[in-house]
Design an enzyme around this catalytic site. Sequence first.
Site, short mmCIF file in Angstrom:
data_model
loop_
_atom_site.label_atom_id
_atom_site.label_comp_id
_atom_site.label_asym_id
_atom_site.label_seq_id
_atom_site.Cartn_x
_atom_site.Cartn_y
_atom_site.Cartn_z
N GLU A 57 7.80 2.93 -6.07
CA GLU A 57 7.39 2.43 -4.62
C GLU A 57 7.79 3.11 -3.40
O GLU A 57 8.37 3.87 -3.83
CB GLU A 57 8.87 0.98 -4.49
CG GLU A 57 9.28 0.46 -3.27
CD GLU A 57 7.82 0.14 -2.29
OE1 GLU A 57 6.99 0.28 -2.29
OE2 GLU A 57 8.20 -0.91 -1.93
N ASP A 58 7.37 2.69 -2.31
CA ASP A 58 8.22 3.93 -0.96
C ASP A 58 9.07 4.25 -1.03
O ASP A 58 9.88 5.35 -0.78
CB ASP A 58 6.98 3.93 -0.31
CG ASP A 58 6.79 2.64 0.37
OD1 ASP A 58 7.49 1.79 -0.46
OD2 ASP A 58 6.13 2.58 1.58
N ASP A 80 14.41 -0.97 1.01
CA ASP A 80 14.85 -0.57 2.31
C ASP A 80 16.38 -2.02 2.37
O ASP A 80 17.92 -1.68 1.83
CB ASP A 80 14.13 -1.00 3.10
CG ASP A 80 15.01 -0.87 4.41
OD1 ASP A 80 15.76 -0.40 5.05
OD2 ASP A 80 13.73 -2.10 5.48
N ARG A 139 0.33 6.94 7.80
CA ARG A 139 0.27 6.87 6.09
C ARG A 139 -0.45 7.67 5.75
O ARG A 139 -0.03 8.35 4.38
CB ARG A 139 -1.17 6.17 5.61
CG ARG A 139 -0.51 4.35 5.58
CD ARG A 139 -0.98 3.39 4.64
NE ARG A 139 -0.93 2.05 4.98
CZ ARG A 139 0.48 1.00 4.85
NH1 ARG A 139 0.95 1.92 4.10
NH2 ARG A 139 0.62 0.28 5.27
N PHE A 162 13.47 4.51 11.18
CA PHE A 162 12.51 4.24 10.25
C PHE A 162 11.18 5.45 9.77
O PHE A 162 11.06 6.38 10.61
CB PHE A 162 11.66 3.41 11.46
CG PHE A 162 10.88 2.12 10.67
CD1 PHE A 162 10.90 1.42 10.12
CD2 PHE A 162 9.56 2.82 10.65
CE1 PHE A 162 9.94 0.58 9.61
CE2 PHE A 162 8.19 1.81 10.41
CZ PHE A 162 8.65 0.85 9.80
N VAL A 163 11.03 5.88 9.04
CA VAL A 163 10.02 6.82 8.46
C VAL A 163 8.25 6.46 7.98
O VAL A 163 8.17 5.07 7.56
CB VAL A 163 10.65 7.98 7.42
CG1 VAL A 163 11.78 8.39 7.92
CG2 VAL A 163 11.41 6.09 5.50
N ASP A 217 3.94 3.65 6.50
CA ASP A 217 2.89 2.72 7.67
C ASP A 217 4.25 2.66 8.43
O ASP A 217 5.67 2.32 8.77
CB ASP A 217 1.78 1.80 7.47
CG ASP A 217 2.38 0.75 7.55
OD1 ASP A 217 3.54 0.71 6.50
OD2 ASP A 217 2.01 0.02 8.11
N LYS A 243 0.47 -0.99 -0.40
CA LYS A 243 -0.15 0.14 -0.21
C LYS A 243 0.23 1.35 -0.13
O LYS A 243 0.24 2.31 -0.42
CB LYS A 243 -0.85 -0.01 0.81
CG LYS A 243 -1.39 -0.93 1.03
CD LYS A 243 -2.58 -0.62 2.97
CE LYS A 243 -2.97 -2.36 3.31
NZ LYS A 243 -3.74 -2.46 4.47
N GLY A 244 2.27 1.22 0.43
CA GLY A 244 2.99 2.32 0.67
C GLY A 244 3.37 2.95 -0.38
O GLY A 244 3.23 4.60 -0.21
P1 IMP Z 1 12.50 -4.05 1.14
O1 IMP Z 1 11.98 -5.22 0.84
O2 IMP Z 1 13.37 -4.49 2.74
O3 IMP Z 1 13.70 -3.11 0.48
O4 IMP Z 1 11.89 -3.48 1.85
C1 IMP Z 1 10.77 -2.51 1.03
C2 IMP Z 1 9.48 -2.30 1.87
O5 IMP Z 1 9.48 -2.22 2.99
C3 IMP Z 1 8.85 -0.95 1.20
O6 IMP Z 1 8.09 -0.85 0.08
C4 IMP Z 1 8.24 -0.41 2.84
O7 IMP Z 1 6.91 -1.07 2.55
C5 IMP Z 1 8.71 -1.30 3.52
N1 IMP Z 1 9.56 -0.10 4.46
C6 IMP Z 1 10.89 -0.30 5.08
N2 IMP Z 1 11.75 0.60 5.21
C7 IMP Z 1 10.26 1.22 5.91
C8 IMP Z 1 10.10 2.57 6.92
O8 IMP Z 1 11.58 3.09 7.46
N3 IMP Z 1 8.90 2.59 6.75
C9 IMP Z 1 7.75 2.25 6.69
N4 IMP Z 1 8.12 1.38 6.04
C10 IMP Z 1 9.23 0.93 5.96
MG MG Z 2 6.67 -0.21 0.27
#
Ligand code: IMP
Ligand code: MG
Length: 166
Positions: free
Chosen positions: A91-92, A95, A157, A144-145, A151, A36-37
């Site tokens: 994508e938001d 990470d 959100r 963590f944002v 969210d 959803k982000g």
């Molecule tokens: P990744 O697979 O670890 O790269 O994570 C990606 C997903 O984790 C993103 O689409 C977000 O939904 C969530 N995410 C990662 N870091 C944060 C954060 O700081 N705040 C909120 N959601 C996060």
């Molecule tokens: Mg996401």
Amino acid sequence: MNVFISKEDIEKKIDELAFKISSEHPDGLIAIGVLKGAWVFMADLIRRLTCPVYIDFIKVSSYKGKETTGEISLSFSPSIPIYKKNVLIIEDIVDTGITLSYLKEYFKSKVPESLKFCCLLDKPERRKREFIPDYIGFTIPDKFVVGYGLDCNEEYRNLPYIAVIE
Ligand code: IMP
Ligand code: MG
């Protein structure tokens, strides 16, 4: 909550991203938002694109609260065929890179003409899989944002800016 990235700074950055994306996709693109982000960012970004745009969504998740589970589950897949089309995944935040490296393979297997990734935020310090987005809004430290679509356990959100959760 303390403002980490303001509404005004987000707007300015989206103008720059939209200009670059539009000029690099003169024939148009299929924008696929990662739910959803990404939906708030996507809604603002696509309205600033000047090339033809189709919209679709995919839903994946790997997070429970503030920690990634490392396992991706896909619960909604796009309906517009992307074979030989120009595709932009929106994508938001990147990470660990686990979600987007998974999605890169998923979409590559459908043989698009081109496949690009646009992320509002990038936390390169936390990478577990190598992943470099084609378009990045802001590179941020390991914090963590929340807000502007992002969210923490489904909260925050709707904040119009980005804030840090301590
Ligand atoms: P990744 O697979 O670890 O790269 O994570 C990606 C997903 O984790 C993103 O689409 C977000 O939904 C969530 N995410 C990662 N870091 C944060 C954060 O700081 N705040 C909120 N959601 C996060
Ligand atoms: Mg996401």
